[in-house]
Design a protein around this motif. Sequence first.
Motif, short mmCIF file in Angstrom:
data_model
loop_
_atom_site.label_atom_id
_atom_site.label_comp_id
_atom_site.label_asym_id
_atom_site.label_seq_id
_atom_site.Cartn_x
_atom_site.Cartn_y
_atom_site.Cartn_z
N ASN A 1 40.76 44.97 38.55
CA ASN A 1 39.54 44.98 39.37
C ASN A 1 39.21 43.58 39.90
O ASN A 1 38.84 43.42 41.06
CB ASN A 1 38.36 45.53 38.59
CG ASN A 1 38.45 47.02 38.39
OD1 ASN A 1 39.05 47.73 39.20
ND2 ASN A 1 37.86 47.51 37.32
N ARG A 2 39.36 42.57 39.05
CA ARG A 2 39.08 41.19 39.45
C ARG A 2 40.05 40.74 40.54
O ARG A 2 39.65 40.16 41.56
CB ARG A 2 39.17 40.28 38.22
CG ARG A 2 38.76 38.86 38.46
CD ARG A 2 38.74 38.03 37.17
NE ARG A 2 39.91 38.21 36.34
CZ ARG A 2 39.93 38.86 35.17
NH1 ARG A 2 38.84 39.42 34.70
NH2 ARG A 2 41.05 38.97 34.48
N THR A 3 41.33 41.03 40.36
CA THR A 3 42.34 40.64 41.34
C THR A 3 42.11 41.33 42.68
O THR A 3 42.15 40.71 43.74
CB THR A 3 43.76 40.97 40.82
OG1 THR A 3 43.95 40.30 39.57
CG2 THR A 3 44.83 40.54 41.79
N ARG A 4 41.84 42.63 42.62
CA ARG A 4 41.59 43.41 43.84
C ARG A 4 40.35 42.88 44.58
O ARG A 4 40.36 42.70 45.80
CB ARG A 4 41.40 44.87 43.48
CG ARG A 4 41.28 45.77 44.69
CD ARG A 4 41.03 47.17 44.29
NE ARG A 4 39.77 47.17 43.53
CZ ARG A 4 39.18 48.24 43.09
NH1 ARG A 4 39.71 49.40 43.27
NH2 ARG A 4 38.06 48.18 42.43
N ARG A 5 39.29 42.59 43.82
CA ARG A 5 38.06 42.08 44.42
C ARG A 5 38.29 40.73 45.09
O ARG A 5 37.83 40.47 46.20
CB ARG A 5 36.98 41.98 43.34
CG ARG A 5 35.62 41.62 43.83
CD ARG A 5 34.56 41.68 42.73
NE ARG A 5 34.93 40.99 41.51
CZ ARG A 5 35.23 41.58 40.36
NH1 ARG A 5 35.21 42.90 40.25
NH2 ARG A 5 35.54 40.88 39.30
N GLU A 6 39.05 39.86 44.43
CA GLU A 6 39.33 38.54 45.00
C GLU A 6 40.20 38.65 46.25
O GLU A 6 39.99 37.92 47.23
CB GLU A 6 39.99 37.64 43.96
CG GLU A 6 39.03 37.24 42.85
CD GLU A 6 39.70 36.43 41.76
OE1 GLU A 6 40.88 36.09 41.89
OE2 GLU A 6 39.02 36.15 40.75
N LEU A 7 41.17 39.54 46.24
CA LEU A 7 42.02 39.73 47.42
C LEU A 7 41.22 40.27 48.60
O LEU A 7 41.40 39.84 49.73
CB LEU A 7 43.18 40.68 47.10
CG LEU A 7 44.28 40.10 46.22
CD1 LEU A 7 45.22 41.21 45.77
CD2 LEU A 7 45.04 39.00 46.94
N ARG A 8 40.32 41.20 48.33
CA ARG A 8 39.50 41.76 49.40
C ARG A 8 38.51 40.75 49.96
O ARG A 8 38.17 40.80 51.14
CB ARG A 8 38.74 42.97 48.89
CG ARG A 8 39.60 44.19 48.73
CD ARG A 8 38.77 45.36 48.31
NE ARG A 8 39.59 46.57 48.24
CZ ARG A 8 39.16 47.71 47.75
NH1 ARG A 8 37.94 47.82 47.29
NH2 ARG A 8 39.97 48.75 47.72
N ALA A 9 38.06 39.83 49.11
CA ALA A 9 37.07 38.83 49.54
C ALA A 9 37.72 37.66 50.29
O ALA A 9 37.02 36.88 50.94
CB ALA A 9 36.31 38.30 48.33
N MET A 10 39.04 37.56 50.21
CA MET A 10 39.75 36.46 50.86
C MET A 10 39.58 36.54 52.37
O MET A 10 39.71 37.62 52.95
CB MET A 10 41.24 36.53 50.49
CG MET A 10 42.07 35.39 51.01
SD MET A 10 43.84 35.60 50.62
CE MET A 10 43.81 35.73 48.85
N ALA B 1 45.22 45.23 49.21
CA ALA B 1 44.69 44.66 47.97
C ALA B 1 44.96 45.55 46.76
O ALA B 1 45.34 45.06 45.70
CB ALA B 1 43.19 44.37 48.10
N ALA C 1 47.27 44.18 43.77
CA ALA C 1 46.64 44.00 42.46
C ALA C 1 47.33 44.84 41.42
O ALA C 1 47.57 44.38 40.29
CB ALA C 1 45.16 44.36 42.55
#
Length: 69
Positions: free
Chosen positions: A35-44, A59, A63
Motif C-alpha cells: 500500500n505504501r509503495t503504491r501510494r508513493e508511486l501514484r503521488a509521484m 502503480a 508495487a
Amino acid sequence: MAILEGVEARTKAKEIKMTYLTTIRAAVSRRAAYNRTRRELRAMPRQTAWDLGLMPEDANRIARSAVYG
C-alpha cells in the motif's frame, strides 16, 4: 509419562499458534509495504515517473512486483 506427553502437546500447540501469528504478521507487513509503495508511486509527479520509465497507471503492478516478487 502421561504428564510429559501433555506438556509436549501444549508446547506443540504454542508453537503452532506462534507460527500462525508470525505468518499473519508477515502478511500484514507485506500488505502495508504494498500500500505504501503504491501510494508513493501514484503521488509521484508524472514527469518524474516518465523520466524513470514508469507510468503512474502501472502503480498497482509495480508495487505488487516490488513487494511480492
